[in-house]
Design a protein around this motif. Structure first.
Motif, short mmCIF file in Angstrom:
data_model
loop_
_atom_site.label_atom_id
_atom_site.label_comp_id
_atom_site.label_asym_id
_atom_site.label_seq_id
_atom_site.Cartn_x
_atom_site.Cartn_y
_atom_site.Cartn_z
N UNK A 125 33.07 41.60 41.01
CA UNK A 125 31.80 41.38 41.70
C UNK A 125 31.14 42.71 42.06
N UNK A 126 29.88 42.86 41.69
CA UNK A 126 29.12 44.06 42.00
C UNK A 126 29.11 45.10 40.90
N UNK A 127 30.01 44.98 39.91
CA UNK A 127 30.08 45.95 38.82
C UNK A 127 29.15 45.50 37.69
N UNK A 128 28.26 46.37 37.22
CA UNK A 128 27.32 45.98 36.17
C UNK A 128 28.03 45.62 34.87
N UNK A 129 27.41 44.73 34.11
CA UNK A 129 27.92 44.37 32.80
C UNK A 129 28.92 43.24 32.84
N UNK A 130 29.53 43.01 31.71
CA UNK A 130 30.53 41.97 31.55
C UNK A 130 31.69 42.51 30.73
N UNK A 131 32.90 42.18 31.11
CA UNK A 131 34.06 42.61 30.34
C UNK A 131 34.04 41.97 28.97
N UNK A 132 34.03 42.80 27.95
CA UNK A 132 34.04 42.33 26.57
C UNK A 132 35.12 43.08 25.81
N UNK A 133 35.77 42.39 24.95
CA UNK A 133 36.84 42.99 24.18
C UNK A 133 36.35 44.26 23.49
N UNK A 134 37.11 45.35 23.68
CA UNK A 134 36.80 46.59 23.00
C UNK A 134 35.85 47.52 23.72
N UNK A 135 35.48 47.25 24.98
CA UNK A 135 34.56 48.13 25.71
C UNK A 135 35.19 49.48 26.06
N UNK A 136 36.49 49.48 26.29
CA UNK A 136 37.23 50.70 26.71
C UNK A 136 36.80 51.17 28.09
#
Length: 468
Positions: A314-325
């Motif tokens: 919560x509060x962190x920009x973006x979305x966790x996506x496979x391969x973001x590092x």
């Protein structure tokens, strides 16, 4: 994840349960700005481990940009190589001088000193045994250097990562150095002649990839922390706040950094764990994660459960996506001057308008409550940021923080190793009233600082790109 690893590595060996990558290995941290010439302004350090020197490919160089009231100018610079007068050694192909750098006033003379790793240096101790050089600050800047030798009879990639921290005289000033054979840390007093107080060779933590120093227990003496290379079957390596077998912390990672995130007077340990989990639910997080262990009077307990931060927090920009590092680069520093250290996180494989363009996220420190609130991010697509996201730029390969114009508002430095045919570039975000801002940001290319080769310069460093 390991996109680069599949192409770059052709062999690996298993030592003590740890999977060791064949060369090339990672060059993890870059130095924060330091006042090397004593004029009151901190000077920026731009490593270029892929720079060609006198016809020697990837011999490596470090570019120092001198700070001033008006900030940095690419015309006020000094380029240092192993061919520079006063620097030990000779530039040779693939030495990669500048692969890791760290800053501290080691001999307490009022001038910052620069510690430089050359992990592929061939020495009398063997091929790719590595070397570490201290470049001493003076009224004339960095003009002389001495070697900081490993106590090992057979070091391997010594100088792959370096941390330096001065909290006082004698043993309160330390340097930590990673290598595939061991973690080595040196205590002061340090002198320009090359002497030091003591050296500890810690073979219990072989295959060390990243190192940090922090006062985790509040006794005003820097404590070493480390992360190993990746463990087979896990997303990252073992993380230690008290390096030694049996002292592994819960959680794992590839890179470590320290700072007082909650303002309680104790340094906290932060680890970046950028790889996707090899086994879902066992460790790691899709897209990468950052782990935080809080310091205390007892230091960092081995049984403590770390706080986890991802792009789904919560509060962190973006979305966790496979391969973001997310977590491939780390810096911990007080960007908004509230007395709390903030966490700067690189995600060099983040996909934006272009694949693997890269992004950097700042997670503010908090005295209480969950980390993540108030986080913000920068990319080349952020309004006001020069240039634009391109495929494989890897913006966020490296990150560092330091005030170069003495206005009390620290600048944020972001490296992108893939920019301009991997010649690399570094973005400088000026400090603002509440943190760094995109307005007035600038990009410094390899060409702008006199490094004119057409590929592979890696200005700003290559971080963990070789191993994630």
């Amino acid at each position: 994840m390991r996109r680069w690893g599949a192409a770059a590595f052709v062999a690996a060996s298993l030592v003590g349960g740890v999977l060791l990558p064949a060369v090339p290995a990672a060059a993890v941290h870059g130095a924060v700005p330091g006042d090397f010439n004593g004029d009151g302004y901190r000077d920026a350090v731009l490593p270029a481990p892929g720079a060609n020197v006198s016809g020697k490919e990837a011999a490596g160089a470090v570019v120092v940009l001198y700070g001033s009231a008006s900030g940095l100018s690419t015309s006020r610079r000094k380029t240092i190589t192993q061919n520079t007068a006063g620097v030990p050694g000779v530039s040779e192909a693939y030495d990669r001088f500048g692969a890791a750098t760290a800053t501290a006033d080691l001999n307490r003379d009022g001038y910052a000193d620069l510690v430089v790793g050359t992990p592929y240096e061939d020495t009398s101790k063997g091929t790719d045994s590595g070397a570490v050089t201290v470049l001493w600050g003076s009224r004339s800047g960095l003009t002389s250097g001495t070697d900081l030798p490993s106590p090992s009879s057979a070091p391997s990639h010594y100088g792959e990562d370096i941390a330096a921290l001065g909290l006082g005289a004698g043993a309160k000033t330390r340097i930590a150095v990673s290598g595939l054979d061991a973690l080595v840390y040196f205590s002061g007093p340090f002198t320009k002649s090359g002497s030091f107080g003591s050296a500890v060779y810690n073979g219990d933590t072989a295959s060390t990839q990243s190192v940090a120093l922090g006062d985790f227990d509040g006794n005003a003496v820097p404590d070493p922390a480390s992360a190993t290379v990746g463990l087979s079957g896990l997303s990252g390596g073992s993380v230690f706040a008290n390096p030694g077998y049996g002292n592994e912390l819960r959680g794992n990672g590839r890179i470590v950094a320290s700072g007082d995130i909650n303002g309680d007077g104790y340094a906290d340990l932060v680890a970046g764990d950028p790889d996707d989990p090899e086994k879902a639910g066992v460790d790691g997080a899709p897209g990468g994660r950052v782990l935080v262990w809080y310091g205390s009077k007892q230091g960092i307990r081995t049984d403590a459960t770390p706080v986890q931060i991802t792009q789904n927090t919560a509060g962190v920009p973006g979305t966790s996506e496979k391969g973001d590092a997310f977590g491939a680069a780390l810096a911990v520093a007080d960007l908004n001057r509230d007395g709390l250290a903030d966490i700067v996180v690189g995600s060099p494989y983040e996909g934006l308008a272009k694949s693997r363009a890269g992004q950097v996220t700042v997670v503010p420190g908090r005295r209480s409550g969950a980390l993540g609130t108030g986080s913000y991010a920068f990319s080349q697509d952020t309004a006001g940021v020069p240039d634009a996201s391109e495929t494989d730029d890897f913006f966020g390969t490296t990150v560092s923080v330091g005030d170069v114009d003495k206005d009390g508002r620290p600048e944020l430095f972001v490296g992108a190793a893939g920019e301009n045919n991997s010649t690399g570039a570094v973005w400088v975000f000026p400090g603002g009233s509440t943190g760094p801002t995109a307005k007035g940001s600038r990009v410094i290319t390899a060409k702008a600082v006199g490094l004119t080769q057409t590929y592979g310069t890696l200005l700003g460093g290559d971080g963990l790109l070789w191993v994630i």
